[in-house]
Enzyme design. Structure first.
Site, PDB file in Angstrom:
ATOM      1  N   THR A  49      51.039  52.727  23.823  1.00 17.90           N
ATOM      2  CA  THR A  49      50.063  53.598  24.469  1.00 17.90           C
ATOM      3  C   THR A  49      50.398  55.043  24.118  1.00 17.90           C
ATOM      4  OG1 THR A  49      51.303  54.029  26.516  1.00 17.90           O
ATOM      5  CG2 THR A  49      50.060  51.953  26.399  1.00 17.90           C
ATOM      6  N   CYS A  50      49.653  55.980  24.707  1.00 17.39           N
ATOM      7  CA  CYS A  50      49.932  57.388  24.458  1.00 17.39           C
ATOM      8  C   CYS A  50      51.341  57.768  24.875  1.00 17.39           C
ATOM      9  CB  CYS A  50      48.940  58.273  25.226  1.00 17.39           C
ATOM     10  SG  CYS A  50      47.222  58.067  24.717  1.00 17.39           S
ATOM     11  N   GLU A 113      49.327  55.302  38.305  1.00 21.54           N
ATOM     12  CA  GLU A 113      48.025  55.287  37.617  1.00 21.54           C
ATOM     13  C   GLU A 113      47.660  53.854  37.227  1.00 21.54           C
ATOM     14  OE1 GLU A 113      47.304  54.728  34.278  1.00 21.54           O
ATOM     15  OE2 GLU A 113      49.285  54.623  33.371  1.00 21.54           O
ATOM     16  N   PRO A 114      46.384  53.486  37.363  1.00 21.26           N
ATOM     17  CA  PRO A 114      45.985  52.088  37.192  1.00 21.26           C
ATOM     18  C   PRO A 114      45.732  51.658  35.749  1.00 21.26           C
ATOM     19  CG  PRO A 114      44.106  53.387  37.894  1.00 21.26           C
ATOM     20  CD  PRO A 114      45.284  54.321  37.867  1.00 21.26           C
ATOM     21  N   GLN A 115      45.570  52.603  34.825  1.00 25.03           N
ATOM     22  CA  GLN A 115      45.186  52.235  33.464  1.00 25.03           C
ATOM     23  C   GLN A 115      46.230  51.390  32.753  1.00 25.03           C
ATOM     24  OE1 GLN A 115      44.056  56.534  32.586  1.00 25.03           O
ATOM     25  NE2 GLN A 115      42.796  55.464  31.099  1.00 25.03           N
ATOM     26  N   GLN A 119      46.283  48.110  29.965  1.00 28.87           N
ATOM     27  CA  GLN A 119      46.905  48.212  28.647  1.00 28.87           C
ATOM     28  C   GLN A 119      47.955  47.122  28.446  1.00 28.87           C
ATOM     29  OE1 GLN A 119      48.087  52.282  29.255  1.00 28.87           O
ATOM     30  NE2 GLN A 119      46.460  53.081  27.955  1.00 28.87           N
ATOM     31  N   ALA A 189      35.815  56.854  23.216  1.00 28.63           N
ATOM     32  CA  ALA A 189      34.970  56.180  24.212  1.00 28.63           C
ATOM     33  C   ALA A 189      35.745  55.107  24.954  1.00 28.63           C
ATOM     34  CB  ALA A 189      33.737  55.576  23.528  1.00 28.63           C
ATOM     35  N   GLU A 191      38.956  53.923  27.860  1.00 29.96           N
ATOM     36  CA  GLU A 191      39.116  54.060  29.309  1.00 29.96           C
ATOM     37  C   GLU A 191      39.429  55.492  29.718  1.00 29.96           C
ATOM     38  OE1 GLU A 191      41.241  51.131  31.836  1.00 29.96           O
ATOM     39  OE2 GLU A 191      41.544  50.065  29.961  1.00 29.96           O
ATOM     40  N   THR A 192      40.322  56.151  28.967  1.00 29.62           N
ATOM     41  CA  THR A 192      40.741  57.505  29.332  1.00 29.62           C
ATOM     42  C   THR A 192      39.560  58.469  29.272  1.00 29.62           C
ATOM     43  OG1 THR A 192      42.987  57.108  28.526  1.00 29.62           O
ATOM     44  CG2 THR A 192      42.304  59.401  28.767  1.00 29.62           C
TER      45      THR A 192
END
Length: 425
Positions: A49-50, A113-115, A119, A189, A191-192
């Site tokens: 991820t980022c 944070e839920p993201q 992921q 485009a 989730e973030t």
């Protein structure tokens, strides 16, 4: 078999290191297969991820940590010595505990944070589809999904709408006190970006433009918030309109360069432009930060912005850790039980082999005309002696050598004390 987690995140490595070790969606399947082929891993999941790159592996060699570490550096063409200081390694229980913390949002830049759960699920699904997961990682990741759900249900960890996207919007509100007259250009485009669009919309942004390689996907995001979609090839035409730029794509190369931003600033007559690059690798060339009238922030710069929102979540995080501790122990109990399963299978196989041997001899005696009662009596006697011989020899030795623990374990295993008590009544 050893469970290993090896990786780096926003706490251990700056963005320029993280982006060099990130796995883009186009290489992740090849990377998973390479990891299994070139290391002692027989199961693997890659989470990229980022803010983090992590390898979750089941290893056949407990001393293979250095092999996995070298593979990570070699796959990305970087010097292992450069990577080593930024890596963390967790094994067995620590690896389980780490994954549960990650999936529950306790290891994120924005606490809770839920993201990240989505992921983690996507990373596992990719590995599962690529046939690089098996019994161990399959059970571990399903367990972690259930725990993360319980954390969100039983604690207040996710009550505040805080995320990296929310932090970016909060920073924009500090620079532009009134968002109603501003235009936001969102690049990507996923989730973030969708989350950033939602927060901007809730705070009354004047106009939203969503740019994406696939216009149809950009349109799906934009139409939810009254915005409109463009393709990435149209960026240069719309960049001068943008007061706020938030970019989060999976592009391996920068999408916005210094020259393009300079041209946009001239058209804007040097009105300030606020830019947030959430992508890893970065979407906006770092040199853009050198331009006057541009406020460029990366994910690392958002750390201070989110700290205030994190304070309210610390109590919930403590409750979440208690849940995680409990379920880490639960998973380790299951893992240890695998050794017992193997032992039981071996014991059953040996017993069945003895049974078949004794039964074959009894059948031959019956065929030879021996009385059935005599044959059955001898079968029972022989079978009992063979099954009890090895344990009896071992228990006698334990008694002679004073191995009280072994004797107590045998008593517990076979419930002998209980049986003796019953028989003495």
């Amino acid at each position: 078999m050893t469970l290993l987690t090896l990786g780096l995140n926003h706490k251990t490595a700056p963005v320029d290191i993280r982006e060099r070790l990130a796995f883009g969606p186009t290489v992740i399947v090849a990377a998973l297969r390479s990891l299994l082929e070139q290391t002692p891993a027989d199961e693997a999941v890659i989470l990229s991820t980022c803010n983090r790159t992590e390898l979750y592996c089941s290893l056949t060699d407990s001393h293979a940590e250095s092999v996995v570490r070298d593979w990570l550096a070699r796959f990305h063409g970087v010097d292992p010595q450069m990577v080593a200081p930024h890596l963390y390694v967790h094994q067995e229980r620590a690896a389980v505990h780490h994954l549960l913390r990650v999936a529950s949002g306790l290891d994120s830049m924005v606490l809770g944070e839920p993201q990240i759960l989505g992921q983690v699920k996507a990373a596992f699904q990719t590995a599962s589809d690529s046939a690089t997961t098996g019994r161990l990682l399959g059970r571990l990741f399903q367990h972690c999904f259930a725990v993360a759900k319980q954390v969100r249900t039983d604690t207040a960890i996710g009550n505040s709408p805080v995320s990296v996207a929310f932090a970016a919007v909060s920073l924009a509100r500090q620079i532009f006190s009134d968002l109603s007259s501003q235009t936001a250009l969102l690049i990507g485009a996923g989730e973030t970006i969708e989350l950033a669009a939602r927060h901007l919309h809730q705070h009354g942004i004047g106009r939203i433009i969503v740019a994406n390689r696939t216009v149809e996907r950009a349109h799906l995001v934009a139409e939810q918030f009254g915005g409109y979609a463009i393709s990435l090839t149209e960026l240069s035409n719309h960049l001068p309109d943008a007061d706020i730029v938030v970019s989060s794509t999976a592009s391996p190369l920068p999408i916005l360069g210094k020259g393009a931003v300079e041209r946009a600033l001239k058209i804007r007559k040097h009105r300030p432009m606020f830019m947030v690059d959430i992508a890893v690798p970065r979407d906006i060339e770092p040199e853009v930060a050198q331009l006057d009238d541009v406020y460029l922030y990366t994910v690392d710069d958002l750390q201070g912005v989110v700290e205030e929102g994190m304070r309210s979540r610390h109590q919930a995080a403590q409750q979440a850790l208690e849940i995680i501790e409990l379920h880490t122990d639960e998973f380790m109990g299951w893992l240890r039980s695998l050794d017992a399963v193997t032992l039981i299978q071996d014991y059953r196989t040996r017993s069945e082999s003895i049974r078949d041997e004794v039964l074959e001899r009894a059948l031959k005696q019956l065929s030879a005309g021996k009385p059935a009662a005599e044959v059955l009596g001898q079968l029972a006697h022989t079978l009992t002696n063979k099954l009890l011989h090895t344990p009896s020899v071992r228990l006698r030795r334990a008694g002679r050598e004073g191995q009280a623990e072994l004797l107590e374990a045998a008593n517990e295993l076979f419930q002998l004390g209980q049986d003796l008590e019953r028989s003495s009544r």
